[in-house]
Design an enzyme around this catalytic site. Structure first.
Site, PDB file in Angstrom:
ATOM      1  CE  LYS A 186      -3.384  -2.836  -0.065  1.00 50.04           C
ATOM      2  NZ  LYS A 186      -4.185  -3.399   1.009  1.00 50.04           N
TER       3      LYS A 186
HETATM    4  C1  LIG Z   1      -5.103  -4.506   1.528  1.00 46.88           C
HETATM    5  C2  LIG Z   1      -6.575  -4.552   1.553  1.00 46.88           C
HETATM    6  C3  LIG Z   1      -7.323  -4.975   2.670  1.00 46.88           C
HETATM    7  C4  LIG Z   1      -6.717  -5.644   3.863  1.00 46.88           C
HETATM    8  O1  LIG Z   1      -5.659  -5.047   4.416  1.00 46.88           O
HETATM    9  P1  LIG Z   1      -4.618  -5.910   5.294  1.00 46.88           P
HETATM   10  O2  LIG Z   1      -3.826  -4.821   5.951  1.00 46.88           O
HETATM   11  O3  LIG Z   1      -3.821  -6.741   4.352  1.00 46.88           O
HETATM   12  O4  LIG Z   1      -5.402  -6.709   6.267  1.00 46.88           O
HETATM   13  C5  LIG Z   1      -8.697  -4.860   2.634  1.00 46.88           C
HETATM   14  N1  LIG Z   1      -9.346  -4.404   1.555  1.00 46.88           N
HETATM   15  C6  LIG Z   1      -8.681  -4.022   0.447  1.00 46.88           C
HETATM   16  C7  LIG Z   1      -9.467  -3.507  -0.719  1.00 46.88           C
HETATM   17  C8  LIG Z   1      -7.281  -4.095   0.405  1.00 46.88           C
HETATM   18  O5  LIG Z   1      -6.640  -3.745  -0.708  1.00 46.88           O
END
Ligand SMILES: *Cc1c(COP(=O)(O)O)cnc(C)c1O
Length: 381
Positions: A186
């Site tokens: 991210k």
């Molecule tokens: C990355 C992501 C999540 C979950 O995040 P984590 O930190 O990996 O638990 C949830 N929804 C979307 C759309 C994501 O891209």
């Protein structure tokens, strides 16, 4: 023997020496978890978004779960989620023993389609989850109108959209609860990590209890007040984020504007390159949005073979996502299946996420464009 070129990933974190120093400093301090850096990170994050409250938790999925709980999602409720998302969006409703109801997406943007949402509303519907797919904000005005008309909560899964804007407002202030992730793919990372933003101070208290067993005061506060007493008021979890992770987040947050700007630059370069291609179709972008480009998604024909040829050349393309309702668990548990969301299903056959991360070099970008030109555009001609 020819060796394959190194794989250029679709996403990669950037961690600087300053980031590392910030973490090490906390490792040498008294608080490894739930210390001063948690609050400092939450305050800085809330300030960046321009929202009253931000509550840091263990990961984005925990943030979604906490948001569901704070929104009052209970067993038997229905929660509308888009087909085109990571499974965690829907799983969070299941954690609360609610039923995720899958809405279809807009064919041009792959964002949740407000008309499809409206059709899925029943007497049991409690919330709508907006997913800002790829980093583009959903049609929040339309979703808010529907939510208000039916008395529903609006939750935003903005894990793709940190720093995105909708009609000059930052994502993070548009829903009752907005969720972000700090997974290494991210915009900024804390290793694992997540956060929920809300304008509602009482709801923020609820989120804080939820991340720590449903207990009403944390260890540090108890130690400061010199008391052993605490009450568990509701059922919560251990979803806390450590102090050293928050130090990393705080340090990463300082470079966030530059990271977003860089992602937008890369997107513009892709846009320009593919503008003249007949067989590569980037997703549409609505007017009045500031895209945060977690992903750069194109649609191509014969995606499976394009995917294979690009991977062969070391281009780490990916597919985001197999629609939620087609996953085995959802088919088995909720009776979903092919035909439920035809727009998302058709898109799934064609989508490809290209490498996109702030540390991507010009050479990497040229390598991707050249590979796409040869493996998609010229291959199709
Ligand atoms: C990355 C992501 C999540 C979950 O995040 P984590 O930190 O990996 O638990 C949830 N929804 C979307 C759309 C994501 O891209």
């Amino acid at each position: 023997m020819a060796t394959n070129p190194p794989i250029l990933p679709y996403a990669r974190q950037s961690v600087s020496d300053d980031d590392i120093e910030a973490v090490v400093e906390v490792l040498r301090s008294d608080w490894l978890t739930t210390g001063p850096k948690v609050e400092a990170f939450e305050t800085a994050f809330a300030e960046f978004i321009g929202v009253a409250e931000a509550v840091a938790v263990a990961n984005g999925t925990a943030a979604l779960h906490a948001a569901m709980a704070a929104a009052g999602i209970r067993p038997g409720d229905e929660v509308i989620v888009p087909a085109m998302t990571f499974v965690a969006t829907a799983n969070a409703a299941v954690y609360q023993q609610a039923r995720p109801v899958i809405a279809d997406v807009d064919p041009a943007t792959l964002l949740i389609d407000p008309d499809s949402v409206e059709k899925k509303i029943t007497g049991r519907t409690k919330a709508i989850v907006a997913v800002d797919y790829a980093g583009q904000p959903c049609d929040y005005d339309a979703l808010r109108r529907i939510a208000d008309r039916h008395g529903l909560r609006l939750i935003a899964d903005a894990c793709h959209a940190l720093g995105a804007e909708y009609k000059n407002k930052k994502v993070g202030v548009l829903a009752d609860f907005t969720v972000f992730s700090f997974h290494p793919v991210k915009h900024i990372t804390t290793g694992e990590g997540g956060i929920v933003t809300t304008g509602d101070r009482d709801a923020a208290e609820c989120l804080r209890r939820f991340r720590s067993h449903g207990i009403n005061a944390n260890h540090r506060e108890r130690s400061e007040k010199d008391t052993w007493r605490y009450e568990m008021e509701s059922l919560g979890y251990n979803y806390r984020l450590t102090d050293f992770q928050c130090a990393l987040g705080l340090s990463q947050l300082r470079t966030l504007p530059a990271r977003i700007a860089r992602r937008r630059e890369i997107a513009r370069a892709y846009d320009r390159a593919f503008g003249s291609f007949a067989h590569v179709k980037p997703l549409a972008i609505a007017p009045q949005v500031g895209h945060a480009y977690h992903l750069y998604v194109v649609r191509v024909r014969d995606r499976a073979s394009v995917y294979g040829r690009l991977r062969q050349r070391g281009i780490g393309v990916n597919v985001h996502y197999l629609p939620v309702h087609l996953h085995e668990y959802y088919r088995r548990t909720f009776g979903t299946g092919a035909g439920d969301c035809p727009v998302a299903e058709q898109a799934y056959e064609e989508i490809l996420s290209l490498p996109m991360f702030s540390a991507m070099a010009i050479d990497d970008l040229c390598r991707v464009v050249e590979a796409i030109a040869e493996e998609v555009e010229e291959h199709a001609a």
